[in-house]
Design a protein around this motif. Structure first.
Motif, short mmCIF file in Angstrom:
data_model
loop_
_atom_site.label_atom_id
_atom_site.label_comp_id
_atom_site.label_asym_id
_atom_site.label_seq_id
_atom_site.Cartn_x
_atom_site.Cartn_y
_atom_site.Cartn_z
N ARG A 101 -11.48 -3.56 10.66
CA ARG A 101 -12.67 -3.97 9.91
C ARG A 101 -13.80 -2.98 10.15
NH1 ARG A 101 -13.97 -8.34 7.12
NH2 ARG A 101 -11.95 -9.26 7.67
N GLY A 102 -14.46 -2.59 9.07
CA GLY A 102 -15.56 -1.63 9.15
C GLY A 102 -15.14 -0.19 8.94
N ASN A 103 -13.82 0.07 8.90
CA ASN A 103 -13.33 1.43 8.64
C ASN A 103 -13.55 1.81 7.17
OD1 ASN A 103 -10.35 1.57 10.78
ND2 ASN A 103 -12.50 1.73 11.27
N SER A 104 -13.37 3.09 6.89
CA SER A 104 -13.41 3.58 5.52
C SER A 104 -12.10 4.29 5.22
CB SER A 104 -14.58 4.54 5.30
OG SER A 104 -14.50 5.62 6.22
N CYS A 105 -11.59 4.08 4.00
CA CYS A 105 -10.29 4.63 3.60
C CYS A 105 -10.42 5.36 2.28
CB CYS A 105 -9.26 3.50 3.48
SG CYS A 105 -7.68 4.01 2.75
N LEU A 106 -9.85 6.57 2.21
CA LEU A 106 -9.75 7.32 0.97
C LEU A 106 -8.30 7.31 0.53
CD1 LEU A 106 -10.83 9.22 -1.24
CD2 LEU A 106 -10.37 11.14 0.33
N ASP A 107 -8.03 6.74 -0.64
CA ASP A 107 -6.69 6.67 -1.20
C ASP A 107 -6.59 7.71 -2.31
OD1 ASP A 107 -4.22 6.01 -2.18
OD2 ASP A 107 -4.75 3.99 -2.84
N ILE A 108 -5.98 8.86 -1.99
CA ILE A 108 -5.88 9.97 -2.94
C ILE A 108 -4.71 9.70 -3.87
CG2 ILE A 108 -5.56 12.46 -3.20
CD1 ILE A 108 -6.71 12.76 -0.37
N GLY A 109 -4.98 9.69 -5.15
CA GLY A 109 -3.98 9.30 -6.14
C GLY A 109 -4.25 7.88 -6.59
N GLY A 110 -4.64 7.02 -5.66
CA GLY A 110 -5.07 5.67 -6.00
C GLY A 110 -3.93 4.74 -6.36
N ILE A 111 -3.53 3.86 -5.43
CA ILE A 111 -2.52 2.84 -5.72
C ILE A 111 -3.28 1.58 -6.14
CG2 ILE A 111 -0.56 1.54 -4.84
CD1 ILE A 111 -0.20 4.62 -4.86
N PRO A 112 -3.19 1.16 -7.41
CA PRO A 112 -4.03 0.06 -7.91
C PRO A 112 -3.95 -1.21 -7.07
CG PRO A 112 -2.93 1.14 -9.74
CD PRO A 112 -2.34 1.72 -8.49
N SER A 113 -2.78 -1.52 -6.55
CA SER A 113 -2.61 -2.78 -5.81
C SER A 113 -3.25 -2.75 -4.43
CB SER A 113 -1.11 -3.09 -5.67
OG SER A 113 -0.43 -2.03 -5.03
N PHE A 114 -3.67 -1.56 -3.97
CA PHE A 114 -4.20 -1.45 -2.60
C PHE A 114 -5.64 -1.95 -2.48
CE2 PHE A 114 -1.34 2.08 -0.63
CZ PHE A 114 -0.26 1.22 -0.72
N ARG A 115 -6.42 -1.86 -3.54
CA ARG A 115 -7.85 -2.15 -3.43
C ARG A 115 -8.10 -3.54 -2.84
NH1 ARG A 115 -12.70 -0.75 -5.60
NH2 ARG A 115 -11.79 0.87 -6.88
N SER A 116 -7.48 -4.57 -3.40
CA SER A 116 -7.72 -5.94 -2.93
C SER A 116 -7.30 -6.10 -1.48
CB SER A 116 -6.98 -6.95 -3.80
OG SER A 116 -7.48 -6.95 -5.12
N TRP A 117 -6.17 -5.49 -1.11
CA TRP A 117 -5.68 -5.64 0.27
C TRP A 117 -6.67 -5.04 1.26
CZ3 TRP A 117 -4.43 -2.71 4.51
CH2 TRP A 117 -3.75 -3.38 5.54
N PHE A 118 -7.14 -3.82 0.98
CA PHE A 118 -8.07 -3.17 1.91
C PHE A 118 -9.40 -3.92 1.97
CE2 PHE A 118 -5.18 0.45 1.72
CZ PHE A 118 -5.24 0.92 3.03
N GLU A 119 -9.89 -4.36 0.85
CA GLU A 119 -11.16 -5.09 0.84
C GLU A 119 -11.03 -6.40 1.61
OE1 GLU A 119 -12.22 -5.34 -3.27
OE2 GLU A 119 -13.04 -3.29 -3.32
N ASP A 120 -9.85 -7.04 1.55
CA ASP A 120 -9.63 -8.26 2.34
C ASP A 120 -9.65 -7.97 3.84
OD1 ASP A 120 -9.42 -9.79 0.07
OD2 ASP A 120 -7.22 -9.85 0.06
N GLN A 121 -9.36 -6.73 4.23
CA GLN A 121 -9.39 -6.34 5.64
C GLN A 121 -10.78 -5.90 6.10
OE1 GLN A 121 -6.33 -7.01 6.95
NE2 GLN A 121 -5.85 -7.43 4.79
N GLY A 122 -11.74 -5.95 5.18
CA GLY A 122 -13.09 -5.51 5.54
C GLY A 122 -13.24 -4.01 5.60
N VAL A 123 -12.42 -3.29 4.85
CA VAL A 123 -12.43 -1.82 4.83
C VAL A 123 -13.15 -1.33 3.59
CG1 VAL A 123 -10.96 0.23 4.65
CG2 VAL A 123 -10.30 -1.64 6.19
#
Length: 271
Positions: A101-123
């Protein structure tokens, strides 16, 4: 949609590909039949045989996907669209403790399904692409982010398409914080000694411009990463599917190497 010139051009290009690879019509057809049967079976009885680590969907089987060269069963999640590799990435990040929680992540290429998962982790999640929908439109070879912006970088099959992959690696190193981590997946052949350049987009290899070999580990090390190769399927051969797990070396370690032992000891007060 047919009035849109760009969409018409896309349809023409797709038709040309199907003309070149007629077996793709059969692969697509089989996938459609399989997926309809999966949906019918789930309505009758959902045995919860499989579950998606990205969105939590459960069912009897994942969807099949048919493309120009093959059909792959039990691949795509009907809930979020995640593929086997995407689910394996999330499972690895969970087990390895790579996300906090509190980290920042750069997803190069962008996997659409990842956004909700990472935001749920507080990232703080940022996706980046030149063509597909993403948070920002940016070239990996010249990113507009400040130095040391992200704790985690994900790169899913991007370097195999870019012109200067060494420059892209340096950019990924630059935007990653000290001791930050990167998970990389690329077109890679276990046992191939060196990276193979195709000389241009190769339709036989999904229009990639290269296939990396075992020298990829050395290329990542040269860019400043500690890197190890891991086959999440457990095959460890040319049929495996590999993650390259990278950690950015500490800045002080780089400065020690640049200055030399004697100068570094004086600079940093080491006795």
């Amino acid at each position: 949609m047919l009035r849109d010139s760009a969409y018409r051009a896309h349809v023409r290009d797709e038709a040309k590909l199907f003309a070149c690879y007629p077996r793709a019509v059969g692969y697509k057809g089989v996938a459609v039949v399989l997926n309809r049967s999966h949906r019918l079976g789930r309505r009758i009885h959902n045995a919860h045989n499989v579950s998606c680590s990205v969105c939590g969907w459960t069912g009897n089987a994942f969807d099949a996907i048919g493309t120009f060269g093959y059909i792959r069963r039990n691949a795509r999640c009907p809930g979020c669209g995640a593929l086997e590799r995407h689910r394996a990435i999330i499972e690895f990040l969970k087990r390895g403790g790579w996300v906090n929680r509190g980290n920042s992540c750069l997803d190069i290429g962008g996997i659409p399904s990842f956004r909700s998962w990472f935001e749920d982790q507080g990232v703080h999640y940022v996706s980046m692409s030149l063509g597909d929908p993403a948070t920002v439109c940016m070239d990996i070879q010249q990113m507009g982010f400040a130095n040391e912006t992200f704790d985690l970088v994900l790169d899913s099959h991007v370097l195999e398409y870019v012109g200067d992959y060494r420059k892209a690696m340096r950019e990924m190193f630059r935007v990653l914080r000290p001791r930050g981590r990167m998970l990389l997946t690329e077109s890679y052949l276990f046992g191939q000694a060196t990276t193979e350049e195709f000389g241009g987009p190769d339709p036989e290899a999904t229009f990639t411009v290269r296939r990396f070999g075992d020298d990829l580990l050395g290329l990542l090390e040269a860019a400043g990463f500690r890197a190890e190769r891991w086959d999440y399927t457990g095959r460890n051969d040319s049929h495996g599917d590999y993650f390259f797990l990278c950690e950015k070396k500490r800045v002080i370690e780089e400065r020690v190497q640049a200055l030399g032992p004697a100068s570094a000891c004086a600079r940093y007060g080491v006795r």
